[in-house]
Scaffold this active site. Sequence first.
Site, PDB file in Angstrom:
ATOM      1  N   HIS A 482       0.833  -1.207   0.000  1.00 55.06           N
ATOM      2  CA  HIS A 482       0.000   0.000   0.000  1.00 55.06           C
ATOM      3  C   HIS A 482       0.870   1.261   0.000  1.00 55.06           C
ATOM      4  O   HIS A 482       0.685   2.156  -0.843  1.00 55.06           O
ATOM      5  CB  HIS A 482      -0.913  -0.014   1.225  1.00 55.06           C
ATOM      6  CG  HIS A 482      -1.803   1.179   1.331  1.00 55.06           C
ATOM      7  ND1 HIS A 482      -3.112   1.181   0.914  1.00 55.06           N
ATOM      8  CD2 HIS A 482      -1.567   2.437   1.801  1.00 55.06           C
ATOM      9  CE1 HIS A 482      -3.644   2.377   1.119  1.00 55.06           C
ATOM     10  NE2 HIS A 482      -2.725   3.160   1.659  1.00 55.06           N
ATOM     11  N   GLU A 483       1.813   1.327   0.932  1.00 51.20           N
ATOM     12  CA  GLU A 483       2.650   2.523   1.022  1.00 51.20           C
ATOM     13  C   GLU A 483       3.549   2.673  -0.202  1.00 51.20           C
ATOM     14  O   GLU A 483       3.821   3.797  -0.651  1.00 51.20           O
ATOM     15  CB  GLU A 483       3.484   2.486   2.308  1.00 51.20           C
ATOM     16  CG  GLU A 483       2.662   2.488   3.599  1.00 51.20           C
ATOM     17  CD  GLU A 483       1.726   3.678   3.711  1.00 51.20           C
ATOM     18  OE1 GLU A 483       2.006   4.729   3.115  1.00 51.20           O
ATOM     19  OE2 GLU A 483       0.693   3.546   4.396  1.00 51.20           O
ATOM     20  N   HIS A 486       1.796   4.540  -2.909  1.00 53.28           N
ATOM     21  CA  HIS A 486       1.942   5.997  -2.802  1.00 53.28           C
ATOM     22  C   HIS A 486       3.318   6.436  -3.319  1.00 53.28           C
ATOM     23  O   HIS A 486       3.434   7.446  -4.038  1.00 53.28           O
ATOM     24  CB  HIS A 486       1.796   6.427  -1.340  1.00 53.28           C
ATOM     25  CG  HIS A 486       0.400   6.367  -0.819  1.00 53.28           C
ATOM     26  ND1 HIS A 486      -0.668   6.967  -1.450  1.00 53.28           N
ATOM     27  CD2 HIS A 486      -0.113   5.768   0.294  1.00 53.28           C
ATOM     28  CE1 HIS A 486      -1.775   6.756  -0.755  1.00 53.28           C
ATOM     29  NE2 HIS A 486      -1.465   6.026   0.306  1.00 53.28           N
ATOM     30  N   HIS A 489       3.525   6.307  -7.036  1.00 52.39           N
ATOM     31  CA  HIS A 489       2.726   7.413  -7.561  1.00 52.39           C
ATOM     32  C   HIS A 489       3.563   8.696  -7.580  1.00 52.39           C
ATOM     33  O   HIS A 489       3.533   9.469  -8.549  1.00 52.39           O
ATOM     34  CB  HIS A 489       1.487   7.590  -6.684  1.00 52.39           C
ATOM     35  CG  HIS A 489       0.468   8.535  -7.216  1.00 52.39           C
ATOM     36  ND1 HIS A 489      -0.685   8.829  -6.535  1.00 52.39           N
ATOM     37  CD2 HIS A 489       0.414   9.271  -8.359  1.00 52.39           C
ATOM     38  CE1 HIS A 489      -1.397   9.694  -7.225  1.00 52.39           C
ATOM     39  NE2 HIS A 489      -0.740   9.987  -8.332  1.00 52.39           N
TER      40      HIS A 489
END
Length: 652
Positions: A482-483, A486, A489
């Site tokens: 999940h991290e 980010h 991204h």
Amino acid sequence: MRRGLVRALFNQPTGPPRGSPTGLFSNPYLQSPSGFKEYARRSLLRAECLAEHISKRHLELGGRDTIVCLDRLSDTLCAVLDMAEFVRNTHPDQRFIQAAEDAYGILHGFMSGLNTHRGLYGALKSLKDLPADSAAVRRILLADFYKSGIQLDDDKRGRYVDISRELSQAERRVFTDFAPSEEFISLPKRLATGIYPSFVCGRMRQTLLSVDIPTTGWEAHFALQRLEQHAARERLEQAMFTHRDDQIGVMDAMLRLRSELARLTGRGSYAEVALADLMARTPAAVEAFLGTQEQKIAPLVSSDVQALQRANGNAEFFKCDVDFLTANVLRQRAARRRPVDLHEFLSVGSVFEGLSNLFEALYGVELVPADPRPGETWHPAVRRLDVVHEDRGLIGVLYADLFSREGKAAGQAAHFTIRCGRRVDHDNFAPDEEAIESGTPRGSWKTNTFQLPVIALQCDFTPSNGRNFASLSFSEVSTLFHEMGHAMHSFLGTTDYHIVSGTRVAADFVELPSQIMESFAESPDIWPLFARHHSTDEPAPIAMLQEALHAERQLGGLQLHRQWLRATLDQRLHGRSSGEPDFSSIATLETLPKLFRGQNLPWHVQFTHLAGLSRIAFTAPFSGQIPCPGKLAQNSKLGCSDMAARVILGSA
């Protein structure tokens, strides 16, 4: 692919930093705490110079160059403020933390007045016939001016700035000062059965007659799952959620100030302000959505509560018993299935190497270990990875600080943008503007030069506990994916303008890349990339993934209910009632439905998204409804994933 290097970076000891000394994140000002204030002072001078330059010379500059200057103004301030935010949350040296506080204070007054700055607003309003990307930045900045009351008369605009300053201080305190009033709870050994003597670990401490348990971090939650006596669990949970009166007072003050700002700009509540430019648009739409979700999850929640009731011999139980009963139910269900021990296959090095392989297949990007210089990181456990694209070369730098330790914030899993990407070869400098050497890496693509993003990844994973390598649970793997969603991204999202680069996107979209990354962690096609034996490199059987997913999805109704509670509380705390004289966040908390007895502790003090990410917390359930492309992982660098990469790379 530099096979094995990423795995070795995390699975094997590393030597001391080498090379000439530098400052934190290679910033030469940050070799000492005193340099932080000098960095902030110089940045303030540059920001003031740019603001005056834009206000007085925008007609001479022209449209695109004015937007570039505004972007540089924002980048100059964020370079200090983002760094200060990170240091205040993570640095182990109290002197650096205080220096970051001072740096924040140096810039904050100027920053608070920017969105009511008549000269900058006038410059933006005058711009016409802009290229599409510059026009998009103009729209975003104008929207910020309107939200900040630029249309108000001088008295109200001044009041807006004053409230904003107070609000920033309150938000800062809520975001950082959320720990319980007591750091440890001392249980007599006769009450500590379940953890004493076999499971005293981490920061837990034994004395002659008692066991001291931290009230924060994984140790506290581990103890709630293991303590066999209700009285012990009740005392621990009470300590975990007992806060000082001033912490609750600051929370209430923050919510009242937000309400006052909203009303000053003609809105009925802060929720109306936060939702105006998001998918939901109105609080009513969010309330309707949450009501629908409550009905959908009700059967799952009821089934899970009944399972806990049976595990407790059909006797009544309390909120403090939920973790213990949940752990018992999961152990009982697991005992009926084939046992799975994943720790040999989910070493941190194997998982990170798998992530690098995945990014190479999707985007032509790999993670390359790099040696930090002395002073570059904030702790010896931090690892540096350069992010390298097959065509563009270096596109960013990642610093990974993954494991819990004494003094580190407990329970944190976060992606910090230290510096955002932007194009720099089209910069135009104001007269008398001072150069500031921040050490931020740069890279080139075709004929353009870019400032590259710098990201810090902060987690609180369980350390190796005596093994010669650290491994992750499947839940921790999902958190890491999940991290890293980010982070990627940020790395793939560099555009011409810092204001719209990386994760600086609409709040509705910001969680989507991370949700896609979580789906990769659950994919049988991706599993062999990261679930590999730490020494033999053999892939873990797919059956292990199936067992892990089965375990993760047990009692999922209760997890959904917790998320629903947080979204509902966020909505109510930011509703019209927060502007009333008798408003109380505790009273608002009492309006939430309760599944269990004893569910009346002020847990919202530790819900720090209220201070930092409330606009996302409002709409997190909405972004969760965006479907992910189920076969994205199978497309390698062609088709769907290639298209996604081009969209993320933007104008770069």
